[in-house]
Design a protein around this motif. Structure first.
Motif, PDB file in Angstrom:
ATOM      1  N   PHE A 148       0.838  -1.199   0.000  1.00  0.00           N
ATOM      2  CA  PHE A 148       0.000   0.000   0.000  1.00  0.00           C
ATOM      3  C   PHE A 148       0.872   1.248   0.000  1.00  0.00           C
ATOM      4  O   PHE A 148       0.577   2.226  -0.694  1.00  0.00           O
ATOM      5  N   GLY A 149       1.951   1.224   0.793  1.00  0.00           N
ATOM      6  CA  GLY A 149       2.845   2.375   0.876  1.00  0.00           C
ATOM      7  C   GLY A 149       3.433   2.735  -0.467  1.00  0.00           C
ATOM      8  O   GLY A 149       3.486   3.920  -0.847  1.00  0.00           O
ATOM      9  N   LEU A 150       3.874   1.744  -1.232  1.00  0.00           N
ATOM     10  CA  LEU A 150       4.458   2.002  -2.543  1.00  0.00           C
ATOM     11  C   LEU A 150       3.412   2.540  -3.522  1.00  0.00           C
ATOM     12  O   LEU A 150       3.690   3.455  -4.295  1.00  0.00           O
ATOM     13  N   VAL A 151       2.220   1.958  -3.481  1.00  0.00           N
ATOM     14  CA  VAL A 151       1.134   2.432  -4.355  1.00  0.00           C
ATOM     15  C   VAL A 151       0.764   3.873  -3.992  1.00  0.00           C
ATOM     16  O   VAL A 151       0.526   4.714  -4.869  1.00  0.00           O
ATOM     17  N   TYR A 152       0.735   4.152  -2.701  1.00  0.00           N
ATOM     18  CA  TYR A 152       0.400   5.496  -2.202  1.00  0.00           C
ATOM     19  C   TYR A 152       1.408   6.514  -2.704  1.00  0.00           C
ATOM     20  O   TYR A 152       1.048   7.606  -3.154  1.00  0.00           O
ATOM     21  N   LEU A 153       2.688   6.154  -2.669  1.00  0.00           N
ATOM     22  CA  LEU A 153       3.726   7.055  -3.164  1.00  0.00           C
ATOM     23  C   LEU A 153       3.593   7.269  -4.671  1.00  0.00           C
ATOM     24  O   LEU A 153       3.777   8.379  -5.177  1.00  0.00           O
ATOM     25  N   GLY A 154       3.254   6.187  -5.384  1.00  0.00           N
ATOM     26  CA  GLY A 154       3.071   6.302  -6.825  1.00  0.00           C
ATOM     27  C   GLY A 154       1.921   7.233  -7.175  1.00  0.00           C
ATOM     28  O   GLY A 154       2.019   8.060  -8.094  1.00  0.00           O
ATOM     29  N   TYR A 155       0.828   7.111  -6.437  1.00  0.00           N
ATOM     30  CA  TYR A 155      -0.321   7.993  -6.657  1.00  0.00           C
ATOM     31  C   TYR A 155       0.048   9.441  -6.376  1.00  0.00           C
ATOM     32  O   TYR A 155      -0.366  10.352  -7.105  1.00  0.00           O
ATOM     33  N   SER A 156       0.831   9.670  -5.334  1.00  0.00           N
ATOM     34  CA  SER A 156       1.253  11.023  -4.991  1.00  0.00           C
ATOM     35  C   SER A 156       2.093  11.623  -6.105  1.00  0.00           C
ATOM     36  O   SER A 156       1.942  12.790  -6.468  1.00  0.00           O
ATOM     37  N   MET A 157       2.998  10.813  -6.650  1.00  0.00           N
ATOM     38  CA  MET A 157       3.843  11.264  -7.742  1.00  0.00           C
ATOM     39  C   MET A 157       2.997  11.639  -8.950  1.00  0.00           C
ATOM     40  O   MET A 157       3.171  12.698  -9.560  1.00  0.00           O
ATOM     41  N   PHE A 158       2.036  10.777  -9.295  1.00  0.00           N
ATOM     42  CA  PHE A 158       1.150  11.041 -10.426  1.00  0.00           C
ATOM     43  C   PHE A 158       0.342  12.311 -10.183  1.00  0.00           C
ATOM     44  O   PHE A 158       0.191  13.148 -11.073  1.00  0.00           O
ATOM     45  N   GLY A 159      -0.162  12.464  -8.958  1.00  0.00           N
ATOM     46  CA  GLY A 159      -0.977  13.629  -8.629  1.00  0.00           C
ATOM     47  C   GLY A 159      -0.204  14.923  -8.726  1.00  0.00           C
ATOM     48  O   GLY A 159      -0.705  15.929  -9.237  1.00  0.00           O
TER      49      GLY A 159
END
Length: 217
Positions: A148-159
């Motif tokens: 979840f942490g890695l996915v969360y960071l990826g979403y933040s980067m995309f955002g």
């Protein structure tokens, strides 16, 4: 004070302030993160008050749901006071990162508890990286917290790169850094116990931070 109660109080205050802000434009405008007002107007309180506002009900729900899921892990080893201290520190770091990444964009504004929630999320992941999680719409499928942490960071980067949604995506990054580092500072035994997960979280955080900082210069 009971730990669960302190969590409910924090969620309740955030919901109440967000709800009031949606119906009161002047209040919303005064509490939101506003780069020009902070840097030129010296309204530094916005670095904290913006964490209690949200763009819409969906934004509010996901932040508060994440807080509700991950907070008990943090509260299982830290006191109520330390929990709130981690949250506030993460909110502050989230705002600092937002200023760092967007300081040349005087028009930039944002709202959301992203910094504080990210701090709690990553504090929990460092404490128990293998904590089992499941999606609401896929209750039979489990996955560990570090995923979840890695996915969360990826979403933040995309955002931060693509979305124009008034949500403080840069705050995700700052809050994550605060959550990891502050938890290690308070509980240094984790360096030996969870070394690989700590490195695994800090490396993508550092890469995202460097790339985003260069992009905004």
């Amino acid at each position: 004070m009971n730990s669960i109660i302190i969590l409910y109080i924090l969620i309740g205050i955030t919901v109440l302030v967000s709800w009031q802000g949606w119906g009161n434009y002047q209040l919303f405008n005064r509490l939101k993160f506003d780069m020009n007002a902070i840097l030129n107007g010296k309204q530094y309180d916005r670095m904290f008050t913006s964490a209690f506002l949200h763009a819409d009900t969906m934004h509010l729900f996901f932040n508060m749901f994440a807080l509700y899921v991950f907070a008990p892990v943090v509260l299982s080893i830290f006191s109520d006071v330390v929990f709130i201290l981690i949250y506030i520190t993460a909110v502050f770091f989230g705002s600092l990162f937002t200023i760092l990444f967007h300081k040349n964009q005087g028009w930039y504004t944002a709202v959301g508890a992203s910094g504080g929630v990210s701090g709690i999320v990553f504090s929990a992941i460092i404490i128990n990286p293998e904590m089992p999680l499941r999606l609401i719409f896929l209750p039979f499928f489990n996955f560990p917290g570090w995923v979840f942490g890695l996915v969360y960071l990826g979403y933040s980067m995309f955002g931060m790169k693509h979305l124009k949604d008034n949500i403080g995506h840069a705050a995700h990054l700052g809050g994550s850094v605060a959550g990891v580092l502050f938890t290690i500072f308070l509980f240094p035994q984790l360096i030996n116990q969870q070394a690989i997960y700590i490195i695994g979280m800090l490396i993508p955080i550092a890469i995202i931070g460097i790339l985003t900082y260069k992009k905004n210069q």
